[in-house]
Design a protein around this motif. Sequence first.
Motif, short mmCIF file in Angstrom:
data_model
loop_
_atom_site.label_atom_id
_atom_site.label_comp_id
_atom_site.label_asym_id
_atom_site.label_seq_id
_atom_site.Cartn_x
_atom_site.Cartn_y
_atom_site.Cartn_z
N LYS A 10 -2.39 3.72 -14.80
CA LYS A 10 -3.30 3.50 -16.15
C LYS A 10 -2.50 2.50 -17.05
CE LYS A 10 -5.22 8.02 -16.42
NZ LYS A 10 -5.47 9.58 -17.41
N GLY A 11 -3.16 1.36 -17.40
CA GLY A 11 -2.38 0.33 -18.30
C GLY A 11 -2.45 0.94 -19.80
N MET A 12 -1.24 0.18 -20.23
CA MET A 12 -1.13 0.40 -21.83
C MET A 12 -2.39 -0.11 -22.65
SD MET A 12 3.07 0.01 -22.44
CE MET A 12 2.93 -1.80 -21.89
N MET A 13 -2.71 -1.35 -22.60
CA MET A 13 -3.67 -1.97 -22.98
C MET A 13 -4.60 -2.71 -22.00
SD MET A 13 -2.31 -3.44 -26.82
CE MET A 13 -0.96 -4.35 -25.74
N PRO A 14 -5.55 -2.04 -21.24
CA PRO A 14 -5.91 -2.44 -20.11
C PRO A 14 -7.15 -3.55 -20.41
CG PRO A 14 -6.71 -0.19 -20.08
CD PRO A 14 -5.44 -0.46 -21.08
N ASP A 15 -7.29 -4.76 -19.73
CA ASP A 15 -8.25 -5.59 -19.90
C ASP A 15 -8.76 -5.91 -18.35
OD1 ASP A 15 -9.70 -7.77 -21.29
OD2 ASP A 15 -8.55 -9.13 -20.08
N LYS A 16 -8.05 -5.72 -17.37
CA LYS A 16 -8.49 -5.61 -15.99
C LYS A 16 -7.72 -4.71 -15.09
CE LYS A 16 -5.48 -9.82 -15.20
NZ LYS A 16 -4.93 -9.79 -16.47
N THR A 17 -8.09 -4.51 -13.91
CA THR A 17 -7.53 -3.84 -12.84
C THR A 17 -7.08 -4.90 -11.79
OG1 THR A 17 -8.89 -1.91 -13.13
CG2 THR A 17 -7.74 -2.18 -11.16
N ILE A 18 -5.94 -4.75 -11.20
CA ILE A 18 -5.11 -5.38 -10.41
C ILE A 18 -4.85 -4.38 -9.02
CG2 ILE A 18 -3.35 -6.92 -9.56
CD1 ILE A 18 -2.78 -7.77 -12.50
N ALA A 19 -5.45 -4.79 -7.96
CA ALA A 19 -5.08 -3.97 -6.61
C ALA A 19 -4.20 -4.29 -5.80
CB ALA A 19 -6.47 -3.71 -6.19
N TYR A 20 -3.45 -3.30 -5.36
CA TYR A 20 -2.56 -3.77 -4.12
C TYR A 20 -2.76 -2.87 -2.97
CZ TYR A 20 1.67 -4.26 -1.52
OH TYR A 20 2.64 -4.72 -0.48
N ARG A 21 -3.01 -3.47 -1.79
CA ARG A 21 -3.36 -2.65 -0.62
C ARG A 21 -2.23 -2.40 0.43
NH1 ARG A 21 -5.40 -4.03 5.24
NH2 ARG A 21 -3.55 -4.65 4.94
N ALA A 22 -2.01 -1.40 0.76
CA ALA A 22 -0.99 -0.84 1.71
C ALA A 22 -1.57 -0.27 3.20
CB ALA A 22 0.15 -0.30 1.24
N ASP A 23 -1.62 -0.63 4.17
CA ASP A 23 -2.21 -0.15 5.25
C ASP A 23 -1.09 1.13 5.81
OD1 ASP A 23 -0.61 -2.32 6.10
OD2 ASP A 23 -2.22 -3.14 7.34
N ILE A 24 -1.81 2.06 6.56
CA ILE A 24 -0.94 3.10 6.88
C ILE A 24 -0.82 3.71 8.13
CG2 ILE A 24 -1.36 4.04 4.33
CD1 ILE A 24 -3.01 6.40 5.66
N ASP A 25 -1.64 3.06 9.15
CA ASP A 25 -1.73 3.96 10.36
C ASP A 25 -0.83 3.00 11.47
OD1 ASP A 25 -3.38 1.34 10.06
OD2 ASP A 25 -4.59 1.67 11.95
N GLY A 26 -0.42 3.83 12.50
CA GLY A 26 0.51 3.35 13.67
C GLY A 26 -0.52 3.02 14.75
N LEU A 27 0.34 2.56 15.83
CA LEU A 27 -0.33 2.04 17.16
C LEU A 27 0.12 3.07 18.23
CD1 LEU A 27 0.47 -1.68 16.55
CD2 LEU A 27 -1.91 -0.93 17.16
#
Length: 375
Positions: free
Chosen positions: A57-74
Amino acid sequence: MNTANQYIQIRRDLHKIPEVGFQEFKTQAYLLSYLQSLPQEHLEIKKWKTGLFVKIKGMMPDKTIAYRADIDGLPITENTNLPFSSEHEGMMHACGHDFHMAIALGLISNLVHERINDDLLFIFQPAEEGPGGAEPMLQTDEMKEWWPDMVLALHIAPEYPVGTIATREGLLFANTSELFIDLKGKGGHAAYPHQTNDMIIAACSLVSQLQTVISRNVDPLDSAVITIGKITGGTVQNIIAENARLEGTIRTLSPESMKIVKNRIESLVKGTEAGFQCEAVIDYGSMYHQVYNHSALTSEFMKFAENNTDIEVIECREAMTGEDFGYMLKEVPGFMFWLGTNSEYGLHHAKLNPSESAIDVAITLIEKYLRYKGV
């Protein structure tokens, strides 16, 4: 706050437990255990299948910024001889998703202690290698509730040295589709070929015809690839094969070319059915939308990295690799970039061994950028 060495250890812990798409149970449990060790006052965690949504949670949120990390192997048998090699037989983090997760956990650790104004959403996505987790995650109630205004991600790049990143505005990765073709004819004794419909011959003929699709149906100024990587058929040397299967992949630099290529494949398969008196079934398996970087955001990020870090920023060419992060960029403005990790062996190789010093490079860069964007 953790040190760079602790995130390297996290990467090594995760490297030991690679799991295929939607089977990342140990991975999810490890991530949850770590996240639950952090201060929870401004942290929200929601599970989705074997993935996670994590909101700071941001301190004074005006927008949401997302970061994606994939988690599977091969499903690759590791051959690195590292002391932290995979403990799961026939499985390996051969695409660097262990790096991606360690970097995301480092960012969360730093940013949950010293928050920015805007909300941050970290998406730990399963099944990037197949059958694809990005597209269904976009449709979840959790994603809709925390819908981001922008999204970014990285992918390790063994061919670039540590201390470099590479990206470009617009198209970065291709449209991709798996390709499976099953042929069923009539088997029989090798001494009586006239009484059979030989699917080995049909398969070989079809493979040869498929090689004409790109050269005679796709604009020469465009780019596309059809690769048949596996053929199976028959039982023993003196029985004519009743069944055969082709397995491959299609890559194109535009959605329009993907449609053209598939239409032509379907025509050739129908011709094979008629010419060899057999039945044929096509399955396109997993299909990934192109990774198309938002021009303004990508340009801003590249300039930010050049002006505020010691990182070398390279404007790279588009690649025929596939990434289901393209589905996220189709719906949300954002970008992906390559992170230099300097490995002798490339992605999906059993001896891939990226330099772990790149983990701290990525955490430092992305944290600076998020603080710049989220102020």
